[in-house]
Structure formats: C-alpha cells, structure tokens
Scaffold this active site. Sequence first.
Site, mmCIF file in Angstrom:
data_model
loop_
_atom_site.group_PDB
_atom_site.id
_atom_site.type_symbol
_atom_site.label_atom_id
_atom_site.label_comp_id
_atom_site.label_asym_id
_atom_site.label_seq_id
_atom_site.Cartn_x
_atom_site.Cartn_y
_atom_site.Cartn_z
ATOM 1 N N GLU A 77 0.795 -1.221 0.000
ATOM 2 C CA GLU A 77 0.000 0.000 0.000
ATOM 3 C C GLU A 77 0.833 1.280 0.000
ATOM 4 O O GLU A 77 0.363 2.311 -0.475
ATOM 5 C CB GLU A 77 -0.942 0.000 1.224
ATOM 6 C CG GLU A 77 -2.045 -1.024 1.149
ATOM 7 C CD GLU A 77 -2.996 -0.799 -0.028
ATOM 8 O OE1 GLU A 77 -3.298 0.378 -0.341
ATOM 9 O OE2 GLU A 77 -3.421 -1.804 -0.631
ATOM 10 N N SER A 358 -43.727 -36.959 35.169
ATOM 11 C CA SER A 358 -43.136 -37.488 36.404
ATOM 12 C C SER A 358 -41.808 -36.843 36.767
ATOM 13 O O SER A 358 -41.305 -37.045 37.883
ATOM 14 C CB SER A 358 -42.944 -39.002 36.283
ATOM 15 O OG SER A 358 -44.200 -39.649 36.181
#
Length: 680
Positions: A77, A358
């Site tokens: 860059e 249950s």
Amino acid sequence: MAALGFYAAYRVAAFTIAIARELTRATELANIAPRAQATIVLDRRGKPAFTFYAEQRIDVPLDRVSRHMRDAIVAVEDRRFYSHNGLDPVRIAAAAWHNVRARRIRQGGSTITQQLARASQLSPARTFDRKIKEAMIAIHLEERYSKEQILEEYLNTVYFGDGHYGVESAAQGYFRKPAVDLAPAEAALLAALVRSPSVDAPTVSPDRARNRRDLVLRLMWKQAKLSKRDLEAALAAPLPDCARRRGSLVNLSASGGGEYFQEELRRQLVTMFGNDRVLRGGLRVYSTYDPDLQLAADEAVRSRIADIAKSRTRARDLQGSLIAIDPTNGDVLALVGGRSFAESPFNRATQARRQPGSAFKPIIYAAALERGYSPGSLLRDLDTPVDVPEGSWLPGGEHEDREYTLRSALKVSSNRAAAQLLQTVGVSTAVYYAHRFGIDSELPMVPSLALGTGEVTLLELTAAYGAFANHGLRAVPRFITRVDEPDGTILWTSPVETTRAISQTNAFLMSSMLSDVVSGGTANGARAAGFSLPSAGKTGTTDDYSDAWFIGYTPHLLAGVWFGTDTPSPIMSGGFAGVVAVPAWARFMKIATKGAKPDWYEVPADLEKVAICRRSGARATDACRHATDLKSVGVPGDSLAPVDPLPVKAFEPVYEDYFPLGTVPPDRCTLHVSVPVKPG
C-alpha cells in the site's frame, strides 16, 4: 469577466473554509474514533467464542500486530511510508500521468496516511476536491503523530472483507488467531484484500485471493522483508478454510453450533446494556460457554432426532432441547434450543413451557422429606381413591400396587404414591418448595400437580435438580460471569448466587433415591447406553407421549433434555422418556464426563442405615428375614419403563434404607420370633 472573477474567488474562499473545517476535525486521531467495536464473548476458558457487532472490529495496539502484517501492508500500500510526510510525490506523479491519459481519476496514488484520512473523514467519491482535502489532512496528521500511531490507526480502521473491520477481527475471522500471531502468508493475504475486499476475499474468489497474496509476498521479498526460503514456504501455504459460520470468531462445529446459546446471551446483554452498546461498544463478555460440551450437546440432540425419525411418519416437526449446568455455581455450559436455529430461533430450553410429567415428582418427594418422611417410609393403601374437591380420584398406572416405600415408589414412578404424598404434604407446601427450588412458572394448585401437570421450562426444572446435586443449595443459573469495558475496566459482575432449597441431609437422600432410578428404574436405559458413572435422575412422560424429559446428574455435571413437538402430538408409539430422552442424555454425558473418575456423595453423619420389618415397621430381626406372612405380589413395574415391565417377585419381608438418627425406635420387631432348631 468581473462576475466570473468574483465566482472564482468565492469558490477558492469556500474551498479554503472547507479545508479548515476538515483540518479541525482531523486535529486529533481520537476524532476518527469512536468506531463501532465488536463485543467479544469469551468462553469459560477465556478464549474467544463469538462476537456481536454492527461492524466486526476489535481495536488492538500496534505491538499486538505481527511484524509480518506491518511489513505486508506497507509493501503493497505504501512502500515509502516511513520516508514521506503524508504524500508520496513519486506515486502522485505516476497516478497523475495515468489520470491525464484516461481523462478521469483512475489512480489516486494515496499513501497510508491519505487512506486513513479518507476512510475516517471523507467521502469515497473520486473528485479533485476530495483529493486536495485528503492531502491536506494527511500532511496535518503526519505533523502531529508518529508513523507508528498512524499505522496503528490505519490497521484498526481498514476493511478486510467478509464483515471484518480492522486487522484483529480479520485475523480472528479468517485464521482463528490473533493478529500478533499472523504468519507471512496470512499477513500477505490480509494486506492483499485492502484494495478490493469485496472482490478479492477468499470467500468470494479464492483464485484472485491467492494471486493477490502471492503478489504481496513477492513485494515483501523484493523489499527485503522476507528471505527467499520464507517466500517459497509462504507461496506454498494454502488459503484459509472459509467454510465457517459468518460472524463467529471461532468455528463451533462443521455444521454450525451454539446459536441458541449465543442468542440467549445476546438477549441478556441487550436487556442489561442496550442494543447499541452491545453492537458497537466493544464489550468483553466472560461467559460460561463450554465449546466442547456444546458440540456434544448438539450431537446428542441431532442424532437422537435422527434415530427417532426412522420410526416416525412426521419426523420433520420433532424438536429437542438440552441444557448442561455446573450444579455448584449455576454456570450454563451448553444449550440446545431446537433441532435447527436457522429454521426456528425459538428456544425450547428457556422459552417453552411444557408439562414435565413425572420429572416433577422429585420436588414433591423433597417436600415430604423436609416434612419428616424418609426414603423407607411406607405409603399404604394406595389402591384407595384420593379425596379431591371434585370427588374421588385414583390415578391410573400399569404397575401400580397397594404399598410402597418412598424409595421404591420413586424408582418405579408410581402415580398413586405421588398423588397420596401430595395430599399428605399439601399442594400449597409442594408449590412453596417448587419456588424454593427456583421454579418461577405459575403452577396449578390441583391434585394432578403430583403427575406434573404444571408447565415449566427445561432451564427451570434442570436448575431445580441442581439443589439435589449441590448438597441442598440451588445455584441461580448464569450465562455471564463478568463484562468489561474495552479498556479492561470491570463494568458488571455476576457472583455465584445460591439459596438453600432443602437440607444437606435430604439432598443426599434424594440423590440416593434418584440413583436407583438410573441403576434399575425408569432411566436404566442410561446404563444400557454405556454411561457407567454414579448418577441420579428422573424421567418424565406426558399421558399422550407428547413430551419426554430426563433430568440427571453426577456430583459435578447436571443436564436436562426434552423432546417433543411445538404443537403437542405423540412423539412415537410407546414414546416413554426412557426410550426417547434417556439415550440422548447418556450420549451427551458419556462425552462430557470422559476421563472423569467415579465418585459420589458421602453419607451425612446424622443418618443411619436401618433394616426394617415390612410387616411391623420396627427394626428387623433375623426372624423377620425368614417371615412367610407376606404374600407374593407383583413388584410394581413402571408405566414409563423403557423396555419391559419390571419382573414379578415376592415382597421382601425386610428392606433396608437410610433414616435420620433417632427417628427409628430402638425396639426390635416382636411379630416374628425365631423358632429354635431341635437337635438331631
């Protein structure tokens, strides 16, 4: 001409004012921030698990960025970054030549500093005005800040594609590692993406990504940032595996996983801190999440649904959920809320209220122990209807019998024993204890509560069993232990919160009784599935087989599972919990406890084990053991038995169980007397 000159002067003045404004905005690098920061969720071991974000960005200082990454970004860059003052005359001249030839702006010649100014302050439009502003701001930034400060800000600002803003997010997202650990090939790939991330990302075009990466690597070599040997090794490196869940820092499973946990945690964070702060505030969230247990939980539910689907004609609507908790502190370790988060984000572990059948009975039994009962207390005349406001009621059951101890009744899940026990203890007392166990759902004050007709969530009921597993202390479930600000300041903590549900002695007795359910009762399918550690738990099945539950635990891990359909309907023919839910629990627990040593709770000092004569209720003698005045009857089976009814055998004239010291009189049974044996 005068008007034209005035207009030109006006434009120059306006442009000068605009430049001044831009320079004012760029006076401090801090004005570029605050950028949206991703909130990072860490697992229970402190490793990144997933993120919440508007922009997936995680700022890091430059010393936490690999040297290879810094070299790569400068190489591609802005190779003269460390020698210019914000503008690169060589690049500007080259770009100008190309733009003149093209009669439009095709190349910008921007330095890293100019790109930072543009990304943070300016419009992306390619105009001469913007380029001049960009240049002025870049020069101003270079005057005020060091190259390292500018590079750090740039690396934390730039977009790397696939939702990742900043180098740390990109490193975690593409390579599942922090930016400081990036290797040359990895750094070069990220640097290559800056030019055109939406086109060059490996998730979009692997070939373009590789070519761009290799270009960056060669530039690094030419600029003496890589040796020839390192260049060749980097060129041979494969691209990252990008078959991952979007937005996650860590791949949870090949097919995705943990989404229900993630969503539950997100909802809690938004409730506490607001959506904007969660998505943009960069919080550090320390969670209870265990990725290994989550994988095991996902697999246990998925595979069980697949197995059941083979025997169902409408298998696509079958759902399953699982929650795993550390009973000592309430930490939720894994959570499955359904068969597929993508198909339905509704969380059946935390949001769905269903009848537990249950599986609710242990709450009633615990209340009875607190009111003076013992596991060996006899429940008699169970074939006599219970008086209820509507008249007489006698619950059904395939293997009900007239008499049980509490232990045997719970083991075979006798409905009549539970109904009688509830009437003796009192419905209001049972509901009171349910609340002590942390069940916040509204429960019906009716006799059928004994059969689990009140609706609860899987999280509520599983956490309630935590009191049995944790010596009577119920730990409040938690998903988050701490939240920090981005700078490490502690924002919020969640200490372990426990409340006394029942006594330590009665918790031991409940665990002792519930261990019989696993070893030889309705949950013995866990043993058949190969789970061998000492454990306890209870099954639950609704009348029409539309809900199948199992909550079980070891002293160190608690897990609850539920299977059913969103619109209640039979899961399968004979869809008892022992058949449907227990195998999934056993599969999960086998993986979750792999390598664990077997251990169990110590017998409290205030208990004694006593042999009781079933006929007299007194301490048994040797004569009682040979008594013949008890009929041979069918030992009650379990209407929810996983395979076959329990075998028929004679009542044992003597049974042995734990009793609190002093509750069983010292007198011995006098009904049975030993007959002396005549000599000869």
